[in-house]
Scaffold this motif. Sequence first.
Motif, PDB file in Angstrom:
ATOM      1  N   ALA A  46     -17.699  -9.329 -13.598  1.00 52.38           N
ATOM      2  CA  ALA A  46     -18.641  -8.907 -12.552  1.00 52.38           C
ATOM      3  C   ALA A  46     -19.101  -7.481 -12.855  1.00 52.38           C
ATOM      4  N   ASP A  47     -20.184  -7.070 -12.221  1.00 52.88           N
ATOM      5  CA  ASP A  47     -20.674  -5.706 -12.426  1.00 52.88           C
ATOM      6  C   ASP A  47     -19.714  -4.705 -11.787  1.00 52.88           C
ATOM      7  N   ALA A  48     -19.882  -3.442 -12.145  1.00 51.38           N
ATOM      8  CA  ALA A  48     -18.963  -2.395 -11.696  1.00 51.38           C
ATOM      9  C   ALA A  48     -18.947  -2.238 -10.176  1.00 51.38           C
ATOM     10  N   ALA A  49     -20.089  -2.375  -9.523  1.00 49.25           N
ATOM     11  CA  ALA A  49     -20.130  -2.240  -8.056  1.00 49.25           C
ATOM     12  C   ALA A  49     -19.311  -3.345  -7.396  1.00 49.25           C
ATOM     13  N   THR A  50     -19.466  -4.570  -7.865  1.00 52.65           N
ATOM     14  CA  THR A  50     -18.704  -5.697  -7.310  1.00 52.65           C
ATOM     15  C   THR A  50     -17.217  -5.502  -7.551  1.00 52.65           C
ATOM     16  N   GLN A  51     -16.844  -5.118  -8.767  1.00 54.44           N
ATOM     17  CA  GLN A  51     -15.431  -4.914  -9.075  1.00 54.44           C
ATOM     18  C   GLN A  51     -14.850  -3.768  -8.248  1.00 54.44           C
ATOM     19  N   THR A  52     -15.602  -2.703  -8.067  1.00 56.43           N
ATOM     20  CA  THR A  52     -15.132  -1.589  -7.242  1.00 56.43           C
ATOM     21  C   THR A  52     -14.930  -2.046  -5.800  1.00 56.43           C
ATOM     22  N   ARG A  53     -15.865  -2.809  -5.264  1.00 56.21           N
ATOM     23  CA  ARG A  53     -15.748  -3.331  -3.895  1.00 56.21           C
ATOM     24  C   ARG A  53     -14.492  -4.203  -3.760  1.00 56.21           C
ATOM     25  N   GLU A  54     -14.238  -5.067  -4.735  1.00 56.94           N
ATOM     26  CA  GLU A  54     -13.039  -5.917  -4.703  1.00 56.94           C
ATOM     27  C   GLU A  54     -11.772  -5.060  -4.698  1.00 56.94           C
ATOM     28  N   ALA A  76     -22.798   3.442 -10.134  1.00 53.50           N
ATOM     29  CA  ALA A  76     -22.582   2.208  -9.358  1.00 53.50           C
ATOM     30  C   ALA A  76     -21.222   2.236  -8.677  1.00 53.50           C
ATOM     31  N   MET A  77     -20.195   2.661  -9.401  1.00 52.62           N
ATOM     32  CA  MET A  77     -18.860   2.766  -8.822  1.00 52.62           C
ATOM     33  C   MET A  77     -18.862   3.788  -7.693  1.00 52.62           C
ATOM     34  N   ASN A  78     -19.468   4.960  -7.927  1.00 50.62           N
ATOM     35  CA  ASN A  78     -19.498   6.005  -6.900  1.00 50.62           C
ATOM     36  C   ASN A  78     -20.256   5.580  -5.651  1.00 50.62           C
ATOM     37  N   GLY A  79     -21.295   4.778  -5.792  1.00 47.81           N
ATOM     38  CA  GLY A  79     -22.029   4.301  -4.629  1.00 47.81           C
ATOM     39  C   GLY A  79     -21.137   3.521  -3.678  1.00 47.81           C
ATOM     40  N   TRP A 117     -17.674   3.634  -3.771  1.00 50.40           N
ATOM     41  CA  TRP A 117     -16.592   4.556  -3.395  1.00 50.40           C
ATOM     42  C   TRP A 117     -17.028   5.466  -2.251  1.00 50.40           C
ATOM     43  N   ASP A 118     -18.198   6.082  -2.385  1.00 54.92           N
ATOM     44  CA  ASP A 118     -18.673   7.026  -1.373  1.00 54.92           C
ATOM     45  C   ASP A 118     -18.885   6.363  -0.009  1.00 54.92           C
ATOM     46  N   ALA A 119     -19.358   5.127   0.002  1.00 59.33           N
ATOM     47  CA  ALA A 119     -19.565   4.396   1.259  1.00 59.33           C
ATOM     48  C   ALA A 119     -18.232   4.002   1.893  1.00 59.33           C
ATOM     49  N   TRP A 120     -17.206   3.798   1.080  1.00 54.04           N
ATOM     50  CA  TRP A 120     -15.890   3.350   1.554  1.00 54.04           C
ATOM     51  C   TRP A 120     -15.061   4.501   2.116  1.00 54.04           C
ATOM     52  N   LEU A 121     -15.173   5.676   1.535  1.00 56.58           N
ATOM     53  CA  LEU A 121     -14.321   6.801   1.885  1.00 56.58           C
ATOM     54  C   LEU A 121     -14.827   7.499   3.147  1.00 56.58           C
ATOM     55  N   PRO A 122     -13.971   7.664   4.172  1.00 60.59           N
ATOM     56  CA  PRO A 122     -14.400   8.367   5.382  1.00 60.59           C
ATOM     57  C   PRO A 122     -14.786   9.817   5.078  1.00 60.59           C
ATOM     58  N   ALA A 123     -15.836  10.296   5.714  1.00 65.14           N
ATOM     59  CA  ALA A 123     -16.312  11.668   5.511  1.00 65.14           C
ATOM     60  C   ALA A 123     -15.185  12.664   5.759  1.00 65.14           C
TER      61      ALA A 123
END
Length: 119
Positions: free
Chosen positions: A33-41, A75-78, A80-86
């Motif tokens: 899978a692409d990096a964004a999908t793998q990061t989300r998983e 793609a990974m940071n996109g 990661w950044d959405a997942w991590l609380p401010a």
Amino acid sequence: MTIQRFGTTARYSDIVIHNGTAWIVEVPATEGADAATQTREILDNLDRLLAQAGSGRERLLSATIYLTDMADYDAMNGVWDAWLPAGTAPSRACVQVAGLAHSGWRVEIAVMAAVRGAD
């Protein structure tokens, strides 16, 4: 001090807790899978494992992110950044590696987190 291990096999444990700190390493579920999908998983699994350890994403102390190609960094940071609380960013390293244990893995993430009640 007691060391707690969860999901232990002959080769690894899903979670290791010692002295109020949890160590967790996660890999993607979907090879190729692409990096964004793998990061989300990976982050979905980290949520589950952090909760099992008595912690959460807002309690991360450190993260090491392994990428097989730095072209996947944005793609990974996109994800990661959405997942991590401010305001809760851990110390973090992101490194490119020649390869991971499975050729279809693009991302692997290792974290340390504070366990609730151990502060």
